[in-house]
Design a protein around this motif. Structure first.
Motif, mmCIF file in Angstrom:
data_model
loop_
_atom_site.group_PDB
_atom_site.id
_atom_site.type_symbol
_atom_site.label_atom_id
_atom_site.label_comp_id
_atom_site.label_asym_id
_atom_site.label_seq_id
_atom_site.Cartn_x
_atom_site.Cartn_y
_atom_site.Cartn_z
ATOM 1 N N VAL A 153 -0.135 -8.133 -4.340
ATOM 2 C CA VAL A 153 -1.135 -7.336 -3.761
ATOM 3 C C VAL A 153 -2.228 -8.398 -3.631
ATOM 4 O O VAL A 153 -3.103 -8.519 -2.695
ATOM 5 N N LEU A 193 0.904 -1.299 -0.021
ATOM 6 C CA LEU A 193 -0.023 0.022 0.017
ATOM 7 C C LEU A 193 0.977 1.236 -0.043
ATOM 8 O O LEU A 193 0.507 2.191 -0.589
ATOM 9 N N TYR A 194 2.073 1.230 0.585
ATOM 10 C CA TYR A 194 2.999 2.381 0.715
ATOM 11 C C TYR A 194 3.249 2.528 -0.662
ATOM 12 O O TYR A 194 3.450 3.819 -1.188
ATOM 13 N N LEU A 230 -6.116 0.023 -5.963
ATOM 14 C CA LEU A 230 -4.820 0.151 -5.241
ATOM 15 C C LEU A 230 -3.819 -0.470 -6.052
ATOM 16 O O LEU A 230 -2.447 -0.064 -5.853
#
Length: 670
Positions: free
Chosen positions: A442, A285-286, A430
Motif C-alpha cells: 500500500v 483498498l478493497y 487504511l
C-alpha cells in the motif's frame, strides 16, 4: 485506428505482465518471499542475452537458449543457495530488505562484469527488422506475436509440470506445507532450488520481452516489476490463474484507454504509467475495507514449529527469530561510544574541505529522513515504503511556501509538514487491518502514484530544476547549515529516545510484539498506530525540507520511491531502531561514494552501490544490524575481561599479613 489494434497491443503488454506476475506468485507461494529483486534479476538475464546476441553476434535462438536455459537457472539457484533459503522463517521486514539488497547489488555487479550500456535500446526475441501482420485491419508486430507465444508456452509448460509430473506434485506439496512435505520424504531444499531456478527463468523471459519497449535498464525492469505487483495483489499473492487474468486485463486497459487520451497532453504522460498502480491501490483498498487481511503463505504454524533440513529430515526446535530489533540480548552501543561518535560528527564540518563538508551536510539532512524509518519501522514495526515520498512532499510544500509566499525557510519547513501528517494518518487508517506485506505494498503504491501524478507535473518538476528553496539567512554557509541540521537531528533523536520510554512508547512496543496481547491488556491498537504514523510522517517531511534547503531546491528526482527502498535497506543494515544508526547510514550513504569517486578509478564507481546491497543482504544473518552486532561483541569482550580479571587484594594490614603468612614457599603453586 480500430479498437482491435489497441486490444492486441494490450494483450502483448499484458502477456509480459502475466509472465512476471507468475514468477512472483510462485516464489511467494512456495517460499513466503515476495521478491523485490525481480526487476534486477530480469535485468541481469536480459543483459546477458544482449551480451551474447548483440555484442557477440550469436543467433537469437542460441542466445535465448543459453540465457534462459543456462544462465537464468544458474543465477536463481545461486541466489537461493546464498540467500533465499535463509529467509524462510525470517520476519517480513528482513525478507523485504534482503531482496531489496539483491535488487541493489545485482545490477552494478552485472555492469562490472559485462560493462555499462550507454544505450538502453535492445532487441527482443524477434528478428530485426520486425515482420508486421494485419489481422482484421489491425497492425501486429512480430515482437507482439512473440509475447503471445511466450505466455502460451509458459502456461502450457507450467500447467503440464504442476499438474501431471512428480516434480509438480512436490512443488504443490511444498506450497501447501513445507513441514509435511519434508516429513513425507520430499527434499524441500531441492524443490525450492528448482522453483527459484524456474522463476528466475520467467523473470529473464519477461526482461528480454520488455526490453524493446521499456529499454534495457534497471529503471525499465523496475517499472515492469512494480506493474506486475498489481496483478499479484489482485490474486491475493498466491492465486496464479487470477494473477494471469488480472495482468492481461490490466495490459488491455492500459492500451485501450490511450485511444481516448490526447497523446500530446502532459496529463496523458502521467495517467498511463499510473494505471497499474491505480489497479493495485483499488484492490488494496478493497481488501482493507473488507476486513483483516493477512499475508502468510501456505503452511502456517506447523511450518514455523518444524524446520526441514536440506536432506529432508525434520527438526523440531523452533528456529524462528523474534522481530528485528527485538531479539533477546539486543543491546545498543555504550553511551561513551555514542558521545564519541557525536563529537566526531560535530567536528566534521571543521576539519573537512568544502567538497567533503558538502557531502557530510547532505548526509546529515538524509539522516533526518531516516529517523522516520527508525520510528515507523524500527520502533513501530510498520513496514512503510513511502517515507521518501513524505520527504518529497515536505520538500515541495516547504519550497512553495518559502518561494511563492515568502515564508521564512524554517517556518515553511515546519508548516509544510502539517499536510503530510494528515496523509500519514489517512494511510495509517487504511492499513490498520492489513498484514505486513500488504502494508508495504500500500505504501509503495501510494509513493508510486504521487511520483507519477504529482512530482512529474511541469510546475513542480521544472525540467529537473525543481522549486527553489532558500536556506535561512544565518545558515547560508555549509558549515553553519551543517550545525543547524545536526541540531535538528539531535532534537528529533532525543524526542524518539524519550518517546520510546514514555507510556505511549511502551504501548507501541507492546503492539509491535503482539497486537492480540496488547489488545488483551486494554491498549488501543488504532490510537497507537495512528500516533506513530503521524509522528513518522512529520519527521520525514521535516527531513525533506532540510534536504531541499541543503540543495537550495526541492528537486523531485531526489525522491524516487525505489531510491527510498535503498535508504531503508542501508538503515536496516546499520540498525533499524537506533538513532545513531540513522546518523551513520545517512553519512555513509553520501561519503562512501565520494571516497570511491575521488580516490579510485572510475570503473569502481558502482562499488559503493554494490556494497550497500551486500550489506542489506547480510541482515538475513543478523537482523539487528551492524551496530547492534558490534555492541554485542564489545559487551562480550568486556564481560570476558571482567570474568578473567584477578580480584583486588584486601586493603587492611591484618588481611595483608594473613595473606603473606599463607603464601606457599619455594616452587609451590596455590
Amino acid at each position: 485506428m480500430p479498437v482491435l489494434q489497441y486490444v492486441l497491443a494490450g494483450l502483448a503488454l499484458g502477456a509480459i505482465y502475466a509472465i512476471a506476475s507468475a514468477s512472483l506468485v510462485v516464489t511467494y507461494a512456495s517460499s513466503g518471499v515476495f521478491n523485490f529483486a525481480f526487476g534486477a534479476m530480469a535485468f541481469s538475464v536480459a543483459r546477458f542475452y544482449y551480451f551474447l546476441h548483440t555484442e557477440n553476434g550469436w543467433p537469437i535462438t542460441a542466445a535465448a537458449a543459453v540465457s534462459l536455459g543456462v544462465f537464468a537457472p544458474a543465477l536463481g539457484a545461486l541466489l537461493y543457495w546464498l540467500l533465499f533459503r535463509h529467509l524462510l522463517l525470517r520476519p517480513p521486514l528482513i525478507k523485504i530488505v534482503a531482496t531489496i539488497g539483491v535488487s541493489v547489488a545485482l545490477p552494478p555487479a552485472v555492469d562490472l562484469v559485462f560493462g555499462k550500456l550507454p544505450n538502453t535500446t535492445a532487441p527482443g526475441l524477434a528478428a530485426v527488422p520486425l515482420t508486421v501482420f494485419h489481422p482484421f485491419g489491425a497492425t501486429v508486430t512480430m515482437d507482439q506475436v512473440v509475447n503471445y507465444l511466450g505466455l502460451a508456452v509458459v502456461l502450457v509448460v507450467g500447467v503440464t509440470v504442476l499438474r501431471f509430473t512428480d516434480a509438480g506434485l512436490r512443488v504443490r506439496a511444498l506450497v501447501d506445507s513445507a513441514a509435511l512435505s519434508g516429513l513425507s520424504g520430499v527434499n524441500a531444499s531441492r524443490v525450492s532450488l528448482g522453483v527459484w531456478a524456474a522463476t528466475t527463468t520467467l523473470a529473464g523471459l519477461a526482461g528480454i520481452l520488455v526490453a524493446p519497449t521499456a529499454g534495457l535498464s534497471t529503471d525499465g525492469m523496475t517499472y515492469l516489476m512494480a506493474a506486475a505487483f498489481a496483478a499479484v495483489v489482485a490474486a491475493r499473492l498466491t492465486n496464479l490463474p487470477a494473477a494471469v487474468l488480472a495482468a492481461l486485463a490490466m495490459g488491455v486497459f492500459t492500451t485501450v484507454v490511450q485511444r481516448y487520451l490526447d497523446p500530446e497532453s502532459p496529463l496523458s504522460a502521467q495517467i498511463v504509467p499510473s494505471i497499474p498502480f491505480g489497479f493495485m491501490l483499488l484492490f488494496l483498498l478493497y481488501y482493507a475495507l473488507r476486513g483483516r487481511v493477512r499475508d502468510e503463505p501456505a503452511g502456517g504454524a506447523l511450518d514455523r514449529a518444524i524446520r526441514v533440513e536440506d536432506g529432508g529430515a525434520p527438526r523440531t526446535d523452533p528456529p524462528a527469530d523474534p522481530p528485528a530489533g527485538s531479539r533477546h540480548g539486543h543491546r545498543s552501543l555504550p553511551a561513551v561510544a555514542k558521545a564519541a561518535g557525536l563529537v566526531a560528527v560535530a567536528a566534521l564540518p571543521l576539519v573537512l574541505d568544502e567538497y567533503w563538508a558538502g557531502l557530510a551536510v547532505t548526509g546529515l539532512a538524509l539522516s533526518l529522513v531516516l529517523l522516520s524509518y527508525t520510528l515507523a519501522t524500527g520502533e513501530g514495526g510498520m513496514i512503510w515504503l513511502c517515507q521518501i515520498t513524505f520527504a518529497g512532499l515536505g520538500a515541495l510544500t516547504s519550497a512553495e511556501l518559502a518561494t511563492t509566499y515568502g515564508w521564512h525557510p524554517l517556518t515553511a519547513v515546519a508548516a509544510g509538514a502539517l499536510p503530510v501528517v494528515v496523509l500519514g494518518v489517512v494511510i495509517g487508517l487504511l492499513t490498520l487491518k492489513l498484514g505486513d506485506l500488504y502494508v508495504a505494498l500500500v505504501t509503495l503504491t501510494f509513493g508510486l502514484l504521487v511520483q507519477t501524478l504529482v512530482f512529474t507535473r511541469d510546475r513542480f518538476y521544472n525540467y529537473g530544476q525543481g522549486v527553489a528553496m532558500p536556506r535561512p539567512g544565518f545558515a547560508e554557509d555549509d558549515r553553519v547549515f551543517a550545525y543547524l541540521t545536526l541540531a535538528a537531528f539531535a532534537l528529533i533523536a532525543l524526542f524518539i529516545v524519550n518517546f520510546r520510554r514514555s507510556t505511549a512508547g511502551l504501548a507501541m512496543a507492546a503492539v509491535r510484539w503482539s497486537e492480540d496481547g496488547a489488545r488483551t491488556v486494554g491498549l488501543s491498537i488504532v490510537r497507537t498506530k495512528l500516533l506513530v504514523s503521524a509522528i513518522a510522517a512529520c519527521i520525514a517531511a521535516v527531513g525533506g525540507g532540510f534536504l531541499a534547503m541543503n540543495a537550495q531546491a526541492a528537486m523531485l528526482d531526489t525522491y524516487n520511491v525505489f531510491g527510498g527502498l535503498v535508504w531503508l535497506a542501508v538503515l536496516v543494515t546499520i540498525g533499524s531502531r537506533s538513532p545513531v544508526a540513522a546518523l551513520v547510514a545517512g553519512l555513509g550513504f553520501h561519503l562512501l561514494p565520494g571516497v570511491f569517486q575521488t580516490h579510485l578509478p572510475s570503473a569502481w564507481a558502482e562499488v559503493p552501490v554494490l556494497l550497500f546491497g551486500l550489506g542489506a543482504i547480510m541482515v538475513a544473518k543478523d537482523p539487528d544490524g551492524v551496530l547492534a552486532m558490534h555492541a554485542r561483541q564489545l559487551r562480550g569482550l568486556a564481560d570476558r575481561w571482567a570474568r578473567h580479571r584477578p580480584a583486588a587484594s584486601p586493603a587492611p594490614l591484618a588481611a595483608t599479613a594473613s595473606a603473606s603468612a599463607s603464601e606457599p614457599t619455594g616452587g609451590e603453586r596455590p
